[in-house]
Design a protein around this motif. Structure first.
Motif, PDB file in Angstrom:
ATOM      1  N   ILE A  50       0.877  -1.186  -0.273  1.00 37.30           N
ATOM      2  CA  ILE A  50      -0.141  -0.001   0.042  1.00 37.30           C
ATOM      3  C   ILE A  50       1.085   1.253  -0.116  1.00 37.30           C
ATOM      4  CG2 ILE A  50      -2.175   1.453   1.235  1.00 37.30           C
ATOM      5  CD1 ILE A  50      -3.053  -1.467   0.518  1.00 37.30           C
ATOM      6  N   VAL A  51       0.621   1.712  -0.759  1.00 38.03           N
ATOM      7  CA  VAL A  51       1.092   3.244  -1.329  1.00 38.03           C
ATOM      8  C   VAL A  51       0.756   4.487  -1.427  1.00 38.03           C
ATOM      9  CG1 VAL A  51       2.882   5.083  -2.122  1.00 38.03           C
ATOM     10  CG2 VAL A  51       3.414   2.544  -2.396  1.00 38.03           C
ATOM     11  N   VAL A  52       0.223   5.645   0.026  1.00 40.37           N
ATOM     12  CA  VAL A  52      -0.189   6.309   0.428  1.00 40.37           C
ATOM     13  C   VAL A  52       0.625   7.859  -0.390  1.00 40.37           C
ATOM     14  CG1 VAL A  52      -1.794   8.169   2.110  1.00 40.37           C
ATOM     15  CG2 VAL A  52      -1.525   4.958   2.304  1.00 40.37           C
ATOM     16  N   LEU A  53      -0.234   9.004  -0.941  1.00 40.25           N
ATOM     17  CA  LEU A  53       0.957  10.080  -1.061  1.00 40.25           C
ATOM     18  C   LEU A  53       0.279  10.830  -0.036  1.00 40.25           C
ATOM     19  CD1 LEU A  53       0.733   9.285  -5.061  1.00 40.25           C
ATOM     20  CD2 LEU A  53       2.425   8.607  -3.630  1.00 40.25           C
ATOM     21  N   GLY A  54       0.560  12.517  -0.804  1.00 40.62           N
ATOM     22  CA  GLY A  54       0.105  13.477   0.056  1.00 40.62           C
ATOM     23  C   GLY A  54      -1.012  13.888  -0.304  1.00 40.62           C
ATOM     24  N   SER A  55      -1.573  14.775   0.288  1.00 34.98           N
ATOM     25  CA  SER A  55      -2.561  14.922   0.406  1.00 34.98           C
ATOM     26  C   SER A  55      -2.467  17.028   0.526  1.00 34.98           C
ATOM     27  CB  SER A  55      -3.848  14.317   1.065  1.00 34.98           C
ATOM     28  OG  SER A  55      -5.529  15.296   1.152  1.00 34.98           O
ATOM     29  N   ASP A  56      -3.564  18.084   0.087  1.00 36.73           N
ATOM     30  CA  ASP A  56      -4.046  18.799   0.912  1.00 36.73           C
ATOM     31  C   ASP A  56      -4.814  18.947   2.403  1.00 36.73           C
ATOM     32  OD1 ASP A  56      -2.715  20.243  -1.057  1.00 36.73           O
ATOM     33  OD2 ASP A  56      -4.310  20.738  -2.001  1.00 36.73           O
ATOM     34  N   VAL A  83       3.695  -1.550   4.060  1.00 39.36           N
ATOM     35  CA  VAL A  83       2.861   0.150   3.368  1.00 39.36           C
ATOM     36  C   VAL A  83       4.328   1.375   3.401  1.00 39.36           C
ATOM     37  CG1 VAL A  83       1.411   1.746   4.612  1.00 39.36           C
ATOM     38  CG2 VAL A  83       0.815  -0.202   5.073  1.00 39.36           C
ATOM     39  N   LEU A  84       3.936   1.966   2.509  1.00 39.48           N
ATOM     40  CA  LEU A  84       4.904   3.333   2.015  1.00 39.48           C
ATOM     41  C   LEU A  84       4.044   4.176   2.351  1.00 39.48           C
ATOM     42  CD1 LEU A  84       7.850   3.818   1.650  1.00 39.48           C
ATOM     43  CD2 LEU A  84       6.452   3.722  -0.925  1.00 39.48           C
ATOM     44  N   GLY A  85       4.394   5.636   2.818  1.00 43.32           N
ATOM     45  CA  GLY A  85       4.024   6.436   3.155  1.00 43.32           C
ATOM     46  C   GLY A  85       4.321   7.973   2.807  1.00 43.32           C
ATOM     47  N   HIS A  86       3.842   8.481   2.426  1.00 42.29           N
ATOM     48  CA  HIS A  86       4.695   9.449   1.575  1.00 42.29           C
ATOM     49  C   HIS A  86       3.911  11.310   2.328  1.00 42.29           C
ATOM     50  CE1 HIS A  86       5.737   7.090  -1.393  1.00 42.29           C
ATOM     51  NE2 HIS A  86       6.987   7.812  -1.590  1.00 42.29           N
ATOM     52  N   CYS A  87       4.659  12.040   3.200  1.00 44.35           N
ATOM     53  CA  CYS A  87       4.111  13.125   4.018  1.00 44.35           C
ATOM     54  C   CYS A  87       2.653  13.390   4.413  1.00 44.35           C
ATOM     55  CB  CYS A  87       4.110  13.870   2.734  1.00 44.35           C
ATOM     56  SG  CYS A  87       3.729  16.498   3.446  1.00 44.35           S
ATOM     57  N   PHE A  88       1.461  12.826   3.689  1.00 46.57           N
ATOM     58  CA  PHE A  88       0.072  13.153   4.714  1.00 46.57           C
ATOM     59  C   PHE A  88      -0.231  10.978   4.590  1.00 46.57           C
ATOM     60  CE2 PHE A  88      -3.863  11.391   3.749  1.00 46.57           C
ATOM     61  CZ  PHE A  88      -4.946  11.962   3.820  1.00 46.57           C
ATOM     62  N   GLY A 170       8.234  14.224   3.709  1.00 53.24           N
ATOM     63  CA  GLY A 170       8.502  14.846   2.327  1.00 53.24           C
ATOM     64  C   GLY A 170       8.043  14.032   1.760  1.00 53.24           C
ATOM     65  N   HIS A 171       8.652  14.797   0.683  1.00 55.82           N
ATOM     66  CA  HIS A 171       8.085  13.712  -0.806  1.00 55.82           C
ATOM     67  C   HIS A 171       9.855  13.262  -1.535  1.00 55.82           C
ATOM     68  CE1 HIS A 171       3.960  14.991  -0.698  1.00 55.82           C
ATOM     69  NE2 HIS A 171       4.397  15.542   0.059  1.00 55.82           N
ATOM     70  N   LEU A 172       9.923  12.239  -1.356  1.00 55.44           N
ATOM     71  CA  LEU A 172      11.136  11.384  -2.570  1.00 55.44           C
ATOM     72  C   LEU A 172      10.443  11.012  -3.864  1.00 55.44           C
ATOM     73  CD1 LEU A 172      12.056   8.649   0.249  1.00 55.44           C
ATOM     74  CD2 LEU A 172      12.291  11.518   0.298  1.00 55.44           C
ATOM     75  N   GLU A 173       9.656  11.020  -4.104  1.00 58.55           N
ATOM     76  CA  GLU A 173       8.277  10.664  -5.511  1.00 58.55           C
ATOM     77  C   GLU A 173       9.042  12.167  -6.438  1.00 58.55           C
ATOM     78  OE1 GLU A 173       5.310  12.503  -3.562  1.00 58.55           O
ATOM     79  OE2 GLU A 173       6.903  11.735  -2.814  1.00 58.55           O
ATOM     80  N   VAL A 174       9.044  12.984  -5.969  1.00 58.90           N
ATOM     81  CA  VAL A 174       8.502  14.169  -6.964  1.00 58.90           C
ATOM     82  C   VAL A 174       9.373  14.172  -8.140  1.00 58.90           C
ATOM     83  CG1 VAL A 174       7.280  16.056  -5.401  1.00 58.90           C
ATOM     84  CG2 VAL A 174      10.002  15.844  -5.313  1.00 58.90           C
TER      85      VAL A 174
END
Length: 257
Positions: A50-56, A83-88, A170-174
């Protein structure tokens, strides 16, 4: 192999170089849009990760799709689905593990240096220091049983691991394109935000190509280390002597590891 679920919430915060890594290594994935769909899957057994990306949005908001995501992550934790979580996503993982998520001492927007703990250096093959991209207002406590992997000057907890579950504040994916698009979409926000860890659009975009190249080295190492943990099909050769009915065309059988 079951697909990885990638939960994307904002058009400007896509999987970026993570998606490239999955494509290059033939790892299947399914893009899911919980915010626009108004819901998220809650059964983690359908996925290999499961990968969860950022959100406002803030993880403490009471919204159906946020509650669904928390249920999904809690199910993943119970089943040991990585699970891999980015920021949010990192904050969501912390909250699913029972840790508190609250306002950081100041906004953290732009490029900033982080320090990587010896354990994470060894596990992920990372250097002692790195510069990553950030865009967040909240922070998480380190969950019980987890280990801090990264820390920063203006945000102490920049990452943690617990077993096969990894979180990055943080955002490693950008990519270059996504950072430019994010700045353009968030131009008014950048003008409103203030603090010692907030950069202007001009400063964020300065030397962007070189910054992204350096970040991608970190991203590549991290994503390789995380995806190595995924359960993959195990191929077992059947011995024709012990199975006379088998034919050359049927000498391979696969099952999930």
């Amino acid at each position: 192999m079951r697909p990885i679920a990638i939960l994307q919430h904002e058009s400007t915060q896509g999987p970026g170089v993570l998606r490239d890594h999955l494509d290059e290594n033939g790892i299947p994935y399914r893009l899911i849009s919980p915010m626009s769909d108004g819901k998220a899957p809650v059964d983690a057994s359908k996925f290999s990760g499961i990968v969860v990306l950022g959100s406002d949005h803030c993880v403490n908001e009471i919204l159906p799709w946020i509650e669904d995501e928390r249920a999904l992550l809690q199910d993943a934790i119970r089943r040991d689905v990585p699970v891999l979580g980015h920021c949010f996503g990192a904050q969501m993982l912390a909250r699913a593990m029972g840790a508190k998520v609250s306002r950081n001492i100041c906004p953290n927007i732009g490029w900033s240096q982080i320090w990587i703990t010896p354990h994470a250096q060894q596990l992920m093959g990372l250097p002692r220091q790195a510069t990553i991209f950030n865009w967040h207002y909240d922070t998480f406590e380190i969950p019980v049983g987890a280990i801090r992997t990264m820390y920063g000057s203006h945000c102490l907890n920049k990452g943690f691991i617990r077993g096969r579950h990894w979180a990055f504040q943080g955002h490693l994916e950008v990519t270059e394109e996504s950072v430019k698009n994010w700045c353009a979409a968030g131009r008014a926000e950048l003008l409103r935000a203030h603090g010692p860890a907030v950069q202007s659009e001009t400063r964020i975009l300065k030397e962007l190509h070189d910054r992204i190249d350096a970040l991608h080295t970190i991203s590549d190492q991290t994503y390789r280390a995380w995806t190595r943990q995924l359960d993959r099909p195990a191929f077992v050769a059947l011995n024709s002597a012990s199975n006379p009915a088998s034919s050359p065309a049927s000498n391979l059988a696969s099952s999930y590891a």
